[in-house]
Structures are given as structure tokens and as C-alpha cells.
Design a protein around this motif. Structure first.
Motif, mmCIF file in Angstrom:
data_model
loop_
_atom_site.group_PDB
_atom_site.id
_atom_site.type_symbol
_atom_site.label_atom_id
_atom_site.label_comp_id
_atom_site.label_asym_id
_atom_site.label_seq_id
_atom_site.Cartn_x
_atom_site.Cartn_y
_atom_site.Cartn_z
ATOM 1 N N ALA A 59 -42.440 -71.475 4.252
ATOM 2 C CA ALA A 59 -41.433 -70.952 3.311
ATOM 3 C C ALA A 59 -41.769 -71.358 1.871
ATOM 4 O O ALA A 59 -41.572 -70.577 0.926
ATOM 5 C CB ALA A 59 -40.049 -71.462 3.685
ATOM 6 N N THR A 60 -42.297 -72.581 1.708
ATOM 7 C CA THR A 60 -42.622 -73.034 0.344
ATOM 8 C C THR A 60 -43.725 -72.170 -0.259
ATOM 9 O O THR A 60 -43.615 -71.690 -1.400
ATOM 10 C CB THR A 60 -43.060 -74.513 0.359
ATOM 11 N N LEU A 61 -44.796 -71.952 0.515
ATOM 12 C CA LEU A 61 -45.907 -71.161 -0.045
ATOM 13 C C LEU A 61 -45.537 -69.684 -0.183
ATOM 14 O O LEU A 61 -45.929 -69.023 -1.154
ATOM 15 C CB LEU A 61 -47.176 -71.321 0.803
ATOM 16 N N ASP A 62 -44.777 -69.182 0.776
ATOM 17 C CA ASP A 62 -44.303 -67.790 0.700
ATOM 18 C C ASP A 62 -43.519 -67.587 -0.599
ATOM 19 O O ASP A 62 -43.810 -66.684 -1.398
ATOM 20 C CB ASP A 62 -43.429 -67.517 1.937
ATOM 21 N N THR A 63 -42.511 -68.434 -0.820
ATOM 22 C CA THR A 63 -41.655 -68.222 -2.002
ATOM 23 C C THR A 63 -42.416 -68.525 -3.293
ATOM 24 O O THR A 63 -42.153 -67.910 -4.329
ATOM 25 C CB THR A 63 -40.354 -69.053 -1.916
ATOM 26 N N ALA A 64 -43.395 -69.456 -3.239
ATOM 27 C CA ALA A 64 -44.211 -69.707 -4.440
ATOM 28 C C ALA A 64 -45.004 -68.448 -4.804
ATOM 29 O O ALA A 64 -45.092 -68.064 -5.977
ATOM 30 C CB ALA A 64 -45.154 -70.887 -4.214
ATOM 31 N N LEU A 65 -45.575 -67.795 -3.783
ATOM 32 C CA LEU A 65 -46.334 -66.567 -4.080
ATOM 33 C C LEU A 65 -45.406 -65.460 -4.565
ATOM 34 O O LEU A 65 -45.775 -64.666 -5.441
ATOM 35 C CB LEU A 65 -47.129 -66.105 -2.857
ATOM 36 N N LEU A 66 -44.184 -65.407 -4.019
ATOM 37 C CA LEU A 66 -43.236 -64.399 -4.518
ATOM 38 C C LEU A 66 -42.873 -64.685 -5.971
ATOM 39 O O LEU A 66 -42.712 -63.763 -6.771
ATOM 40 C CB LEU A 66 -41.960 -64.388 -3.658
ATOM 41 N N ALA A 67 -42.758 -65.981 -6.303
ATOM 42 C CA ALA A 67 -42.489 -66.337 -7.706
ATOM 43 C C ALA A 67 -43.615 -65.820 -8.595
ATOM 44 O O ALA A 67 -43.370 -65.257 -9.674
ATOM 45 C CB ALA A 67 -42.345 -67.857 -7.849
ATOM 46 N N GLY A 68 -44.857 -66.007 -8.126
ATOM 47 C CA GLY A 68 -46.012 -65.514 -8.894
ATOM 48 C C GLY A 68 -45.960 -64.003 -9.052
ATOM 49 O O GLY A 68 -46.187 -63.462 -10.135
ATOM 50 N N MET A 69 -45.611 -63.318 -7.970
ATOM 51 C CA MET A 69 -45.579 -61.852 -8.024
ATOM 52 C C MET A 69 -44.459 -61.355 -8.941
ATOM 53 O O MET A 69 -44.691 -60.538 -9.844
ATOM 54 C CB MET A 69 -45.358 -61.291 -6.612
ATOM 55 N N TYR A 70 -43.236 -61.887 -8.732
ATOM 56 C CA TYR A 70 -42.124 -61.390 -9.556
ATOM 57 C C TYR A 70 -42.326 -61.741 -11.032
ATOM 58 O O TYR A 70 -41.993 -60.961 -11.925
ATOM 59 C CB TYR A 70 -40.785 -61.952 -9.062
ATOM 60 N N GLY A 71 -42.882 -62.929 -11.282
ATOM 61 C CA GLY A 71 -43.129 -63.327 -12.674
ATOM 62 C C GLY A 71 -44.136 -62.404 -13.333
ATOM 63 O O GLY A 71 -43.942 -61.946 -14.470
ATOM 64 N N ALA A 72 -45.221 -62.102 -12.618
ATOM 65 C CA ALA A 72 -46.244 -61.214 -13.181
ATOM 66 C C ALA A 72 -45.675 -59.815 -13.386
ATOM 67 O O ALA A 72 -45.925 -59.164 -14.412
ATOM 68 C CB ALA A 72 -47.458 -61.167 -12.257
ATOM 69 N N PHE A 73 -44.878 -59.354 -12.404
ATOM 70 C CA PHE A 73 -44.270 -58.022 -12.539
ATOM 71 C C PHE A 73 -43.302 -57.980 -13.715
ATOM 72 O O PHE A 73 -43.186 -56.964 -14.400
ATOM 73 C CB PHE A 73 -43.530 -57.636 -11.246
#
Ligand code: FVH
Length: 294
Positions: free
Chosen positions: A168-182
Motif C-alpha cells: 500500500a505504501t509503494l502503491d500510494t507513493a506511485l499514485l502521488a507521483g502520477m497525480y502530481g505529474a498530471f
């Protein structure tokens, strides 16, 4: 040829349907259940078995994949007879959630006699079963050893170890990266659209290649973060704090909201106020600890 592992799938939203479809395509006997049974029609036409209840679905296979909206939904579905049915099964919960929810789910399932793996799907439904799909798993080592092969039909199996919150930590970290970049990309698109330029042409020819080039900066920044050193590498924060208001002001001048970049603008200013004028962007990761924010 050895028999393919039977799989049960609880939850047939967009993602659950894609997961079930990948198992069927790879000849795994697949039993499915969904609250709205009609969502199983296409899968049943392709050979899936529709269970009459969630409990019956769980009972049908040793490997049970759960993909529901939230972990609250998982708790709702896995009660009564459905929860009793998990004994002796390996539950792989691919529902999005937090590390503490992963722990709660592990407690729920293991205390009812199941092995538990928590997962984070790093793909959209259309990518499931392609080389672009990978899934984080954490939890039962025995479970991943036993079922790595069938799970691999969904995407690369990335097992992070027994510590249950890691997926869950790595999943949500990658989502943070994706949403931030978007968020930054959407700011750019809104600005360009506002001056009457075609956003698709701008995105294809300028935005996507530029962002692609800039991602090359991420690894050097990450290395600085790991070392706790924040050299400016040719672009110190004082310069960036001076320049970024031009981005926000241009957005407003061309008639669009400038809010997507407020958080990073504030963070840069705060780091400079804390003495970071001559540091580089990696210092912003340091500045984000909750101690400095609360
Ligand atoms: N779709 C995606 O791109 C992302 C990729 C990364 C992983 N996420 C997570 O996967 C979980 C499921 O997402 P989904 O796309 O399948 O979501 P939906 O299409 O909205 O389907 C939701 C399923 O949950 C069922 N459900 C909702 N509430 C209840 C309830 N109270 N009781 C029983 N089932 C419930 C729903 O059933 P129904 O509405 O069809 O009857 C669907 O099966 C999710 O955690 C993503 O964050 C997807």
C-alpha cells in the motif's frame, strides 16, 4: 500439461473484470461474484462460473482475489458465511488502501484461518496481462510462493516482503507521483488551451517530450535525498522562487486558475526562508516532513 490453478474473483468492477478476463484468457478455471450479477455476463459467456453468493465464490478456489472499491467494502462483503469460507484459502486483496488498512485486513483474514497478501495494482484495466502491468504484493511468503505463477498472468509480480503495509505504501507513493505529474501537465494544458492552441498538438510535440526529458533529473535528485545533501546543480532555490511566480502570473494573465502549483511554490519559499536559498530541488523532499508542516 499440468492443470491450471483455479481462481475465485470477488468484485467485477472495471478492474476486477480485467483481472478475471486475464485468468480466463490463460485457461484458469475462474469463479466470479459481484454484487450486481449482470456485470459477470461477458465473463460467463467466455467460460467463467458465476457463484450464487460471495461465500460460494470463496469456497470454489484456494486462491481468492478480492478487488472491491474500498477496504470498507471488503469488510462489508467478508462477514458472516463469506468470512467463515476464507479458512484455508489464500486471500489476495487488490483493493486500493492504506498501510494501516492492510494491517486490519491481514488481522481479519488471518484470524479466520486464511493466508493474506495485500496488493497494489500499478496498471489500468486495459494494461492488465500486458508487459506494462505490475503489481506490488506484501504479506504471506508461503502464499506468494504457492501462487506466483497464476498471479503472473495479471502482470509482473513484485513481492516486497512480509511487512504487510509495504504494498500500500509503494502503491500510494506511485499514485502521488502520477497525480502530481498530471497536475502540472493539466496546468500547462489549460494555459495553452486558453490562448487558442490545440492541446493535443502541444502535448504531443512539446509537453510530453519535455516532461520525458525532465524525468531524467529524478534519479540524481533521489540520490541527493538519500545522501541528505542538496547541491543546487545549476539551479538554486532562490532563482526558482524568483521565477515560479511568472508561471502563476502567466496562468492568470491567460485566464486560468493557477492553483495546481501553489503547494510547490509555498514549499520552495519556506525552504528558502529556512536558509535553503543555495540548495537544489532535492531539499524540498526534506522540507516535507510533518514535523516541519505541523
Ligand atoms: N480502475 C483503475 O484504473 C484502478 C487501477 C489501480 C487499482 N484500482 C483499484 O481497484 C479497485 C477496484 O477498482 P475498479 O476500477 O474495479 O472500481 P469500480 O469499477 O468502481 O468497481 C467497484 C467494485 O466494488 C463493488 N462494490 C462497491 N460497493 C460495494 C458494496 N457496498 N458491496 C458490494 N460490492 C461493492 C462494485 O460492485 P457493483 O457496483 O458492480 O455491484 C464493483 O465490483 C479499487 O480499490 C481501485 O482503487 C483501480
Amino acid at each position: 500439461m499440468s492443470a491450471r490453478t483455479s481462481v475465485s474473483l470477488v468484485g467485477l468492477g472495471d478492474m476486477g473484470t480485467a483481472l478475471a478476463s486475464a485468468f480466463i484468457s490463460n485457461s484458469h478455471p475462474t469463479t466470479v461474484w459481484n454484487r450486481t450479477a449482470s456485470r459477470a455476463d461477458t465473463l460467463v459467456a467466455r467460460g467463467a462460473t458465476l457463484a450464487s453468493s460471495a461465500a460460494a465464490c470463496v469456497s470454489a478456489s484456494e486462491l481468492v482475489i478480492v478487488c472491491l472499491l474500498l477496504n470498507d467494502t471488503v469488510r462489508e462483503v467478508f462477514s458472516g458465511d463469506t468470512l467463515k469460507a476464507v479458512s484455508g484459502k489464500t486471500i489476495v486483496n487488490l483493493t486500493n488502501g492504506t498501510p494501516s488498512q492492510a494491517k486490519d485486513m491481514e488481522d481479519l483474514f488471518t484470524s479466520n484461518g486464511a493466508e493474506y497478501l495485500d496488493g497494489g495494482i500499478m496498471a489500468t484495466p486495459g494494461l492488465i496481462g500486458t508487459p506494462a502491468s505490475f503489481i506490488f504484493y506484501s504479506g504471506s511468503e508461503a502464499g506468494i510462493k504457492r501462487f506466483e505463477s497464476p498471479l503472473a498472468v495479471l502482470g509482473k509480480v513484485d513481492y516486497l516482503g512480509k511487512s504487510i503495509g509495504l504494498a500500500a505504501t509503494l502503491d500510494t507513493a506511485l499514485l502521488a507521483g502520477m497525480y502530481g505529474a498530471f497536475a502540472g501537465a493539466f496546468q500547462a494544458m489549460a494555459m495553452v488551451r486558453s490562448v487558442g492552441l490545440p492541446v493535443s498538438k502541444f502535448t504531443e510535440e512539446k509537453l510530453a517530450p519535455f516532461i520525458g526529458n525532465m524525468t531524467g533529473l529524478l534519479l540524481p535528485i533521489a540520490i541527493h535525498v538519500d545522501k541528505g545533501e542538496h547541491p543546487a546543480d545549476g539551479g538554486n532555490l532562490a532563482m526558482q522562487v524568483a521565477a515560479i511566480p511568472n508561471v502563476l502570473n502567466t496562468a492568470r494573465e491567460v485566464g486560468v486558475w493557477d492553483g495546481m502549483l501553489h503547494p510547490i511554490t509555498k514549499l520552495m519559499q519556506r525552504r528558502v526562508d529556512h536558509g535553503g536559498a543555495n540548495e537544489g530541488l532535492s531539499a524540498l523532499v526534506d522540507e516535507m516532513s510533518l514535523e516541519k508542516n505541523e
